[in-house]
Write a protein that holds these residues in place. Structure first.
Motif, PDB file in Angstrom:
ATOM      1  N   VAL A  72      14.308  -5.913  -8.284  1.00  0.00           N
ATOM      2  CA  VAL A  72      14.181  -7.333  -8.617  1.00  0.00           C
ATOM      3  C   VAL A  72      13.073  -7.998  -7.805  1.00  0.00           C
ATOM      4  N   ILE A  73      12.867  -7.574  -6.550  1.00  0.00           N
ATOM      5  CA  ILE A  73      11.798  -8.139  -5.718  1.00  0.00           C
ATOM      6  C   ILE A  73      10.442  -7.814  -6.340  1.00  0.00           C
ATOM      7  N   VAL A  74      10.262  -6.560  -6.731  1.00  0.00           N
ATOM      8  CA  VAL A  74       8.998  -6.135  -7.339  1.00  0.00           C
ATOM      9  C   VAL A  74       8.777  -6.840  -8.671  1.00  0.00           C
ATOM     10  N   GLU A  75       9.828  -6.994  -9.456  1.00  0.00           N
ATOM     11  CA  GLU A  75       9.711  -7.675 -10.751  1.00  0.00           C
ATOM     12  C   GLU A  75       9.269  -9.123 -10.570  1.00  0.00           C
ATOM     13  N   LYS A 102       6.291  -3.430   4.592  1.00  0.00           N
ATOM     14  CA  LYS A 102       4.889  -3.860   4.622  1.00  0.00           C
ATOM     15  C   LYS A 102       4.380  -4.168   3.213  1.00  0.00           C
ATOM     16  N   LEU A 103       4.684  -3.288   2.280  1.00  0.00           N
ATOM     17  CA  LEU A 103       4.231  -3.482   0.904  1.00  0.00           C
ATOM     18  C   LEU A 103       4.920  -4.684   0.266  1.00  0.00           C
ATOM     19  N   LEU A 104       6.229  -4.799   0.431  1.00  0.00           N
ATOM     20  CA  LEU A 104       6.961  -5.914  -0.177  1.00  0.00           C
ATOM     21  C   LEU A 104       6.526  -7.256   0.388  1.00  0.00           C
ATOM     22  N   LEU A 105       6.297  -7.309   1.682  1.00  0.00           N
ATOM     23  CA  LEU A 105       5.832  -8.561   2.294  1.00  0.00           C
ATOM     24  C   LEU A 105       4.481  -8.982   1.721  1.00  0.00           C
ATOM     25  N   ASP A 124       0.456   3.648   2.603  1.00  0.00           N
ATOM     26  CA  ASP A 124       0.730   2.311   3.138  1.00  0.00           C
ATOM     27  C   ASP A 124      -0.472   1.747   3.897  1.00  0.00           C
ATOM     28  N   HIS A 125      -1.647   2.289   3.606  1.00  0.00           N
ATOM     29  CA  HIS A 125      -2.869   1.796   4.258  1.00  0.00           C
ATOM     30  C   HIS A 125      -3.040   0.303   3.962  1.00  0.00           C
ATOM     31  N   ASP A 126      -3.595  -0.417   4.928  1.00  0.00           N
ATOM     32  CA  ASP A 126      -3.786  -1.858   4.769  1.00  0.00           C
ATOM     33  C   ASP A 126      -4.566  -2.200   3.497  1.00  0.00           C
ATOM     34  N   LEU A 157      -3.299  -4.344  -3.924  1.00  0.00           N
ATOM     35  CA  LEU A 157      -2.175  -4.527  -4.839  1.00  0.00           C
ATOM     36  C   LEU A 157      -1.551  -5.913  -4.740  1.00  0.00           C
ATOM     37  N   SER A 158      -1.685  -6.547  -3.599  1.00  0.00           N
ATOM     38  CA  SER A 158      -0.995  -7.832  -3.414  1.00  0.00           C
ATOM     39  C   SER A 158      -1.879  -9.053  -3.636  1.00  0.00           C
ATOM     40  N   THR A 159      -3.213  -8.882  -3.695  1.00  0.00           N
ATOM     41  CA  THR A 159      -4.063 -10.069  -3.804  1.00  0.00           C
ATOM     42  C   THR A 159      -4.852 -10.163  -5.105  1.00  0.00           C
ATOM     43  N   ARG A 160      -5.197  -9.049  -5.720  1.00  0.00           N
ATOM     44  CA  ARG A 160      -6.019  -9.114  -6.935  1.00  0.00           C
ATOM     45  C   ARG A 160      -5.203  -9.630  -8.118  1.00  0.00           C
ATOM     46  N   ASN A 161      -5.859 -10.352  -9.026  1.00  0.00           N
ATOM     47  CA  ASN A 161      -5.161 -10.808 -10.220  1.00  0.00           C
ATOM     48  C   ASN A 161      -4.817  -9.606 -11.101  1.00  0.00           C
TER      49      ASN A 161
END
Length: 318
Positions: free
Chosen positions: A108-111, A150-153, A188-190, A196-200
């Motif tokens: 659910v977090i990823v969704e 780290k990835l979820l945050l 888990d590289h920065d 994955l977390s910033t690009r549209n």
């Protein structure tokens, strides 16, 4: 495209509230009336009905539903009636409280972070703070272990650009960065988390397409070749939710009905949260992936008012 069917002529909120109140009163509950009204109203209409019901009768519609309904049917109707940001905040809280092994409870977090709009993610985070006096990020830190934390945050803390803007040079460069991380098993590289977390989502889809074209395999397959650990599985889920959300939710539904017993919570979540977004695509993807009808799968594994409600959200005429 969703499967919710809203009538061309919708009764006034007062009329809907009166019919709902009547459905609750008396010796038995009129389940058909509840399904007909709430199962054919969009999120903004349901919000108005909920607010108006409180004004007219000085009682909460959610509380009335809770006292009159039961079981998985009650859970589904209440999830549907809640405002989507509040609903998703509560779903996230419930899953994080479980502190289960594996990653299923993190779906659910990823969704929320990857298969919803940036505006919805922000609204969920605000609702989470209001409801629970702490942030979603705080609860992830206290309940999820590295390297998943780290990835979820990174995913829940971002606010992606929501317009269709793609730079092919960036797609090429970041596909190479992702390929190097996969090749060296530094998942888990920065830079992986940053991309994955910033690009549209349109930029990321272009990057994933370039990756497959240039390196010969879909990126999710290469990730899973690194191992079968939780991080690999979580990354695959992230990529599917960004690239093919309908594929992810088709798999969630399939997994919920296969094996011994039905995972009603997952089945309900997939249909309730996507009925106004892309259940038409999910239906098509389900058929392609499993050579089976989504509608037949749902009706074959559910019963009674619960089945009737889910099928109403899937556009069936009950």
């Amino acid at each position: 495209m969703g499967t919710l069917r809203v009538p061309d002529v919708v009764p006034s909120p007062d009329q809907d509230c009166e019919r709902l109140k009547k459905a609750f009163d008396g010796w038995g509950t009129d389940e058909a009336a509840i399904i007909w009204i709430l199962g054919h109203r969009n999120a903004s209409q349901r919000r108005i009905i909920k607010d108006r019901y409180q004004q007219l009768y000085n009682e909460s519609l959610i509380d009335s539903l809770y006292s009159e309904l039961s079981g998985d049917y009650r859970k589904a109707v209440i999830l549907w009636t809640q405002d989507p940001p509040e609903r998703d905040a509560k779903l996230a809280k419930d899953e994080l409280k479980t502190k289960k092994e594996g990653i299923k409870h993190l779906q659910v977090i990823v969704e929320i972070a990857c298969a919803s709009s940036p505006h919805h993610l922000m609204a969920v985070r605000q609702a989470y703070c209001s409801l629970f006096d702490c942030s979603l990020e705080e609860d992830i830190v206290s309940t999820v272990s590295p390297p998943l934390r780290k990835l979820l945050l990174g995913l829940v803390s971002s606010y992606r650009y929501d317009k269709e803007l793609v730079d092919n040079m960036i797609a090429k460069s970041e596909a190479a960065t992702l390929h190097e991380a996969i090749k060296t098993k530094q998942l888990d590289h920065d830079q992986v988390v940053l991309i994955l977390s910033t690009r549209n989502v349109f930029q990321l889809r272009a990057t994933f397409d370039y990756y497959k074209l240039h390196y010969g395999k879909p990126i999710d397959e290469d990730i899973m070749s690194c191992g079968k650990g939780d991080l690999e599985s979580l990354l695959k889920m992230v990529i599917w939710c960004i690239h093919f959300p309908e594929k992810h939710f088709a798999e969630v539904i399939r997994d919920s009905i296969m094996g011994l017993g039905t995972d009603e919570d997952s089945l309900t979540r997939a249909i309730v949260t996507r009925a106004e977004i892309d259940t038409m695509k999910i239906r098509g993807e389900y058929n392609m992936m499993y050579n089976d009808s989504l509608d037949n799968a749902v009706t074959g594994d559910t019963s009674g008012d619960y089945r009737n409600f889910l099928m109403t959200l899937l556009g069936a005429k009950i």
